[in-house]
Scaffold this motif. Structure first.
Motif, PDB file in Angstrom:
ATOM      1  N   GLY A 318     -30.007  85.243  58.863  1.00 24.37           N
ATOM      2  CA  GLY A 318     -28.828  85.035  57.728  1.00 24.37           C
ATOM      3  C   GLY A 318     -28.017  83.901  57.924  1.00 24.37           C
ATOM      4  N   THR A 319     -27.464  83.596  59.091  1.00 19.22           N
ATOM      5  CA  THR A 319     -26.972  82.373  59.254  1.00 19.22           C
ATOM      6  C   THR A 319     -27.734  81.260  59.494  1.00 19.22           C
ATOM      7  N   PRO A 320     -27.602  79.982  58.697  1.00 14.42           N
ATOM      8  CA  PRO A 320     -28.749  79.133  58.845  1.00 14.42           C
ATOM      9  C   PRO A 320     -28.165  78.257  60.241  1.00 14.42           C
ATOM     10  N   GLN A 321     -29.151  77.629  61.049  1.00 16.52           N
ATOM     11  CA  GLN A 321     -28.889  76.841  62.228  1.00 16.52           C
ATOM     12  C   GLN A 321     -28.651  75.243  61.903  1.00 16.52           C
ATOM     13  N   ARG A 322     -27.842  74.919  62.747  1.00 18.64           N
ATOM     14  CA  ARG A 322     -27.569  73.414  62.688  1.00 18.64           C
ATOM     15  C   ARG A 322     -27.546  73.069  63.917  1.00 18.64           C
ATOM     16  N   SER A 323     -28.444  71.946  64.339  1.00 19.48           N
ATOM     17  CA  SER A 323     -28.368  71.390  65.933  1.00 19.48           C
ATOM     18  C   SER A 323     -28.739  70.088  65.704  1.00 19.48           C
ATOM     19  N   ALA A 324     -28.012  69.620  66.505  1.00 22.37           N
ATOM     20  CA  ALA A 324     -28.231  67.784  66.786  1.00 22.37           C
ATOM     21  C   ALA A 324     -28.321  67.379  67.904  1.00 22.37           C
ATOM     22  N   THR A 325     -29.236  66.677  68.381  1.00 21.99           N
ATOM     23  CA  THR A 325     -29.293  66.079  69.590  1.00 21.99           C
ATOM     24  C   THR A 325     -29.254  64.408  69.654  1.00 21.99           C
ATOM     25  N   GLY A 326     -28.076  63.977  70.537  1.00 25.43           N
ATOM     26  CA  GLY A 326     -27.774  62.459  70.425  1.00 25.43           C
ATOM     27  C   GLY A 326     -26.893  62.217  69.468  1.00 25.43           C
ATOM     28  N   PHE A 327     -26.230  63.283  68.639  1.00 26.92           N
ATOM     29  CA  PHE A 327     -25.532  62.879  67.408  1.00 26.92           C
ATOM     30  C   PHE A 327     -24.479  64.181  67.327  1.00 26.92           C
ATOM     31  N   ASN A 328     -23.222  63.756  67.120  1.00 24.82           N
ATOM     32  CA  ASN A 328     -22.191  64.651  67.151  1.00 24.82           C
ATOM     33  C   ASN A 328     -22.495  65.790  66.022  1.00 24.82           C
ATOM     34  N   ALA A 329     -22.341  67.424  66.533  1.00 29.36           N
ATOM     35  CA  ALA A 329     -22.776  68.449  65.526  1.00 29.36           C
ATOM     36  C   ALA A 329     -21.768  68.613  64.514  1.00 29.36           C
ATOM     37  N   LYS A 330     -20.384  68.307  64.802  1.00 27.25           N
ATOM     38  CA  LYS A 330     -19.571  68.505  63.758  1.00 27.25           C
ATOM     39  C   LYS A 330     -19.494  67.407  62.545  1.00 27.25           C
ATOM     40  N   ARG A 331     -20.009  65.975  63.007  1.00 23.29           N
ATOM     41  CA  ARG A 331     -20.264  65.289  62.053  1.00 23.29           C
ATOM     42  C   ARG A 331     -21.550  65.712  61.162  1.00 23.29           C
ATOM     43  N   LEU A 332     -22.427  65.919  61.847  1.00 23.69           N
ATOM     44  CA  LEU A 332     -23.509  66.457  60.941  1.00 23.69           C
ATOM     45  C   LEU A 332     -23.210  67.645  59.932  1.00 23.69           C
ATOM     46  N   MET A 334     -20.396  67.888  58.473  1.00 26.28           N
ATOM     47  CA  MET A 334     -19.412  67.070  57.619  1.00 26.28           C
ATOM     48  C   MET A 334     -20.462  66.411  56.660  1.00 26.28           C
ATOM     49  N   LEU A 335     -21.389  65.750  57.150  1.00 25.89           N
ATOM     50  CA  LEU A 335     -22.412  65.101  56.086  1.00 25.89           C
ATOM     51  C   LEU A 335     -23.019  66.003  55.402  1.00 25.89           C
ATOM     52  N   ILE A 367     -24.505  54.971  61.654  1.00 25.40           N
ATOM     53  CA  ILE A 367     -25.810  55.835  61.585  1.00 25.40           C
ATOM     54  C   ILE A 367     -25.550  56.735  60.529  1.00 25.40           C
ATOM     55  N   ASP A 368     -24.210  57.066  59.864  1.00 27.37           N
ATOM     56  CA  ASP A 368     -24.367  58.122  58.980  1.00 27.37           C
ATOM     57  C   ASP A 368     -25.164  58.182  57.731  1.00 27.37           C
ATOM     58  N   LEU A 369     -25.466  56.894  57.278  1.00 30.80           N
ATOM     59  CA  LEU A 369     -26.348  56.788  55.980  1.00 30.80           C
ATOM     60  C   LEU A 369     -27.750  57.274  56.348  1.00 30.80           C
ATOM     61  N   ALA A 370     -28.138  56.601  57.713  1.00 29.37           N
ATOM     62  CA  ALA A 370     -29.472  57.046  57.966  1.00 29.37           C
ATOM     63  C   ALA A 370     -29.839  58.473  58.238  1.00 29.37           C
ATOM     64  N   VAL A 371     -28.867  59.055  58.648  1.00 25.58           N
ATOM     65  CA  VAL A 371     -28.757  60.652  58.832  1.00 25.58           C
ATOM     66  C   VAL A 371     -28.900  61.328  57.681  1.00 25.58           C
ATOM     67  N   VAL A 372     -27.996  60.831  56.645  1.00 25.14           N
ATOM     68  CA  VAL A 372     -28.141  61.418  55.205  1.00 25.14           C
ATOM     69  C   VAL A 372     -29.445  61.192  54.695  1.00 25.14           C
ATOM     70  N   ALA A 391     -27.374  51.101  57.242  1.00 25.20           N
ATOM     71  CA  ALA A 391     -26.161  50.855  58.256  1.00 25.20           C
ATOM     72  C   ALA A 391     -25.001  50.886  57.354  1.00 25.20           C
ATOM     73  N   ALA A 392     -24.574  52.095  57.343  1.00 27.79           N
ATOM     74  CA  ALA A 392     -23.159  52.343  56.636  1.00 27.79           C
ATOM     75  C   ALA A 392     -22.549  53.620  57.084  1.00 27.79           C
ATOM     76  N   GLU A 393     -21.314  53.754  57.034  1.00 28.51           N
ATOM     77  CA  GLU A 393     -20.677  55.264  57.270  1.00 28.51           C
ATOM     78  C   GLU A 393     -20.658  55.755  55.728  1.00 28.51           C
ATOM     79  N   VAL A 394     -20.517  57.310  55.920  1.00 31.69           N
ATOM     80  CA  VAL A 394     -20.491  57.883  54.915  1.00 31.69           C
ATOM     81  C   VAL A 394     -19.154  58.627  54.996  1.00 31.69           C
ATOM     82  N   GLY A 395     -18.282  58.504  53.744  1.00 34.43           N
ATOM     83  CA  GLY A 395     -16.898  59.127  53.728  1.00 34.43           C
ATOM     84  C   GLY A 395     -17.076  60.354  53.074  1.00 34.43           C
ATOM     85  N   LEU A 396     -15.787  61.246  53.187  1.00 32.96           N
ATOM     86  CA  LEU A 396     -15.606  62.588  52.712  1.00 32.96           C
ATOM     87  C   LEU A 396     -15.893  62.624  51.320  1.00 32.96           C
TER      88      LEU A 396
END
Ligand code: TYD
Ligand code: MG
Length: 461
Positions: A318-332, A334-335, A367-372, A391-396
């Motif tokens: 039911g609840t999807p999982q979100r997990s990040a290794t080496g990257f901030n999970a909260k930021r994930l 948000m993205l 690394i935001d843009l590469a994550v997206v 190489a760019a940051e992604v805003g809200l």
């Protein structure tokens, strides 16, 4: 008999108290104050050549101060020299901290074996035989390195006087013990006293001293913060023990910048210097795989190309999982929310896993843009061209924001043979005639548009 003198020390911050109390008033930690016996008999100091000739300090004009004394010793290790700021300064005290088993002893023994200076490696942790066995794996032939297994500082100084080494390595400060203090080795008062004695020795004889320090479970050097104030340089050796990469960085450096970074690879025969880290952080693979994107990041001042891998799949529970290794999970999260709201991707019912290869942790927002991009690529199951990087940051609001030192990142990407780099339209770029295509984008929709194009060309192929 002299009265036994005791004092109370906070084991966390090193503050001193006359009596016990529950909370340290300085660092506000509870239950950290412990009694330690300190009893200082008259110090019959060890003699150094200079301590007999009394030196009185006089004010000097800054232009008249002779800096030739500060000549640096070449450590014969490019990465180590770089982190120190170009070699070791004479008479300096350097503290190397890191988790157990990360390779602190290996690094310093390896350097000691390689040096062309007379080096004394003092170990309170391992026997001479054990060290010899380790040395045989690293570099069997060295004529300048002496090994001493001793923990009492008074004995150590006696041996130093007899040997007169150019560099002294101590493994580790927590095992040393001074007769002037009665408490056990590793206690705050012992660490302080032994460090003070070593500083006195280093400054008076201009001999550089390298100290290994253990760290506590929250990542600080064990013992009081005051230890870090006392020494000239604090180096941190870190990495994921399950991976081979180790990063050496300076947390404090009186003789250089703290932006420099050294990278090593742990091998069967010791630590290998990695002078071109980007090559190994990007995994080798046959063909292009979906969910991979390369980010141009900066670690300190050093550009690094790292690979981000994402896996997006339909949630089983039911609840999807979100997990990040080496990257901030909260930021994930948000993205993902930005992708959902601004680009219309329905990721709410999907599991998302994110991984940064090489076991390193990155907090560079660039690394935001590469994550997206990696998430989109996995979601659509279409591979990105392997010579694209980001190489760019992604805003809200889905805007693509500029990042610092973008030109340095672009040049690194070009050097490594990337064909296109995606950066923010708002970055000021003065580079001309680059061999790499600089793709300027301003909104997340622009990136999605590019993806559409890639998909179409894939279908046409
Ligand atoms: P060590 O240097 O003793 O770590 P520390 O002093 O920081 O506690 O050992 C680090 C680890 O490295 C150890 O578990 C074994 C491994 N190792 C190698 O992989 N190759 C080598 O050549 C050596 C000497 C150690
Ligand atoms: Mg060790």
């Amino acid at each position: 008999m002299a009265k036994v003198k005791t004092t109370f020390f906070c084991q966390n911050c090193g503050s001193q108290y006359a009596k016990w109390q529950g909370q340290c008033t300085s660092c506000k930690e509870w239950n950290t104050i412990a009694e330690e016996v300190i009893q200082k008999p008259e110090k019959s100091d060890w003699k150094t050549p200079t301590s007999t000739t009394k030196r009185v300090s006089k004010p000097l004009l800054i232009n008249d101060i002779d800096t030739s004394q500060e000549a640096r010793l070449d450590m014969r290790d490019g990465e180590f020299n770089r982190v120190l700021g170009g070699g070791m300064v004479q008479g300096s005290l350097t503290l190397l901290g890191g988790e157990p088993g990360i390779g602190k002893s290996t690094l310093l023994l390896q350097i000691a074996l390689r040096l062309q200076y007379k080096t004394l490696y003092i170990s309170g942790e391992e026997s001479q035989k054990q060290i010899k066995m380790r040395a045989e794996r690293i570099n069997p032939n060295s004529n300048n390195c002496y090994i001493l297994t001793e923990t009492k500082t008074q004995n150590i100084f006696k041996q130093i006087e007899a040997l007169d080494p150019d560099i002294v390595v101590v493994d580790s400060i927590q095992t040393l013990h001074s007769d002037y203090i009665e408490s056990s080795a590793g206690s705050i008062s012992q660490i302080k006293e032994c460090t003070t004695e070593l500083i006195k020795f280093a400054k008076e004889t201009s001999t550089p001293v390298l100290l290994i320090g253990h760290i506590t479970k929250d990542g600080h050097i064990a013992g009081p913060k005051i230890l870090e104030h006392m020494v000239d340089t604090v180096l941190q050796f870190e990495g994921d023990r399950n991976h081979v990469f180790r990063i050496l960085r300076a947390n404090k450096n009186r003789f250089g910048s703290t932006n420099e970074l050294g990278i090593y690879e742990m091998q069967g025969s010791g630590l290998r210097e990695v002078s071109n880290p980007s090559e190994i952080l990007i995994s080798e693979k046959d063909g292009e795989l979906s969910g991979n994107a390369v980010a141009a990041t900066l670690e300190g001042l050093r550009p690094l190309m790292i690979e981000i891998q994402a896996l997006v799949s339909t949630a089983v529970y039911g609840t999807p999982q979100r997990s990040a290794t080496g990257f901030n999970a909260k930021r994930l999260n948000m993205l993902l929310a930005v992708l959902e709201k601004r680009a219309g991707f329905r990721l709410g019912a999907k599991d998302v896993f994110l991984n940064i290869t090489g076991g390193i942790t990155v907090d560079d927002p660039a690394i935001d843009l590469a994550v997206v991009a990696s998430i989109l690529s996995s979601n659509e199951d279409v591979a990105l061209p392997s010579d694209y990087c980001f190489a760019a940051e992604v805003g809200l609001s889905g805007e693509i924001r500029p990042v610092q030192r973008v030109e340095q990142r672009i040049l690194e990407a070009e050097k490594l043979g990337f064909s296109t780099i995606f950066v923010s339209k708002y970055n000021k770029i003065a580079l001309k005639n680059t061999g790499i295509k600089i793709q300027l984008i301003s909104k997340i929709e622009d990136l999605v548009g590019f993806f559409g194009l890639i998909f179409v060309t894939m279908i046409l192929k």
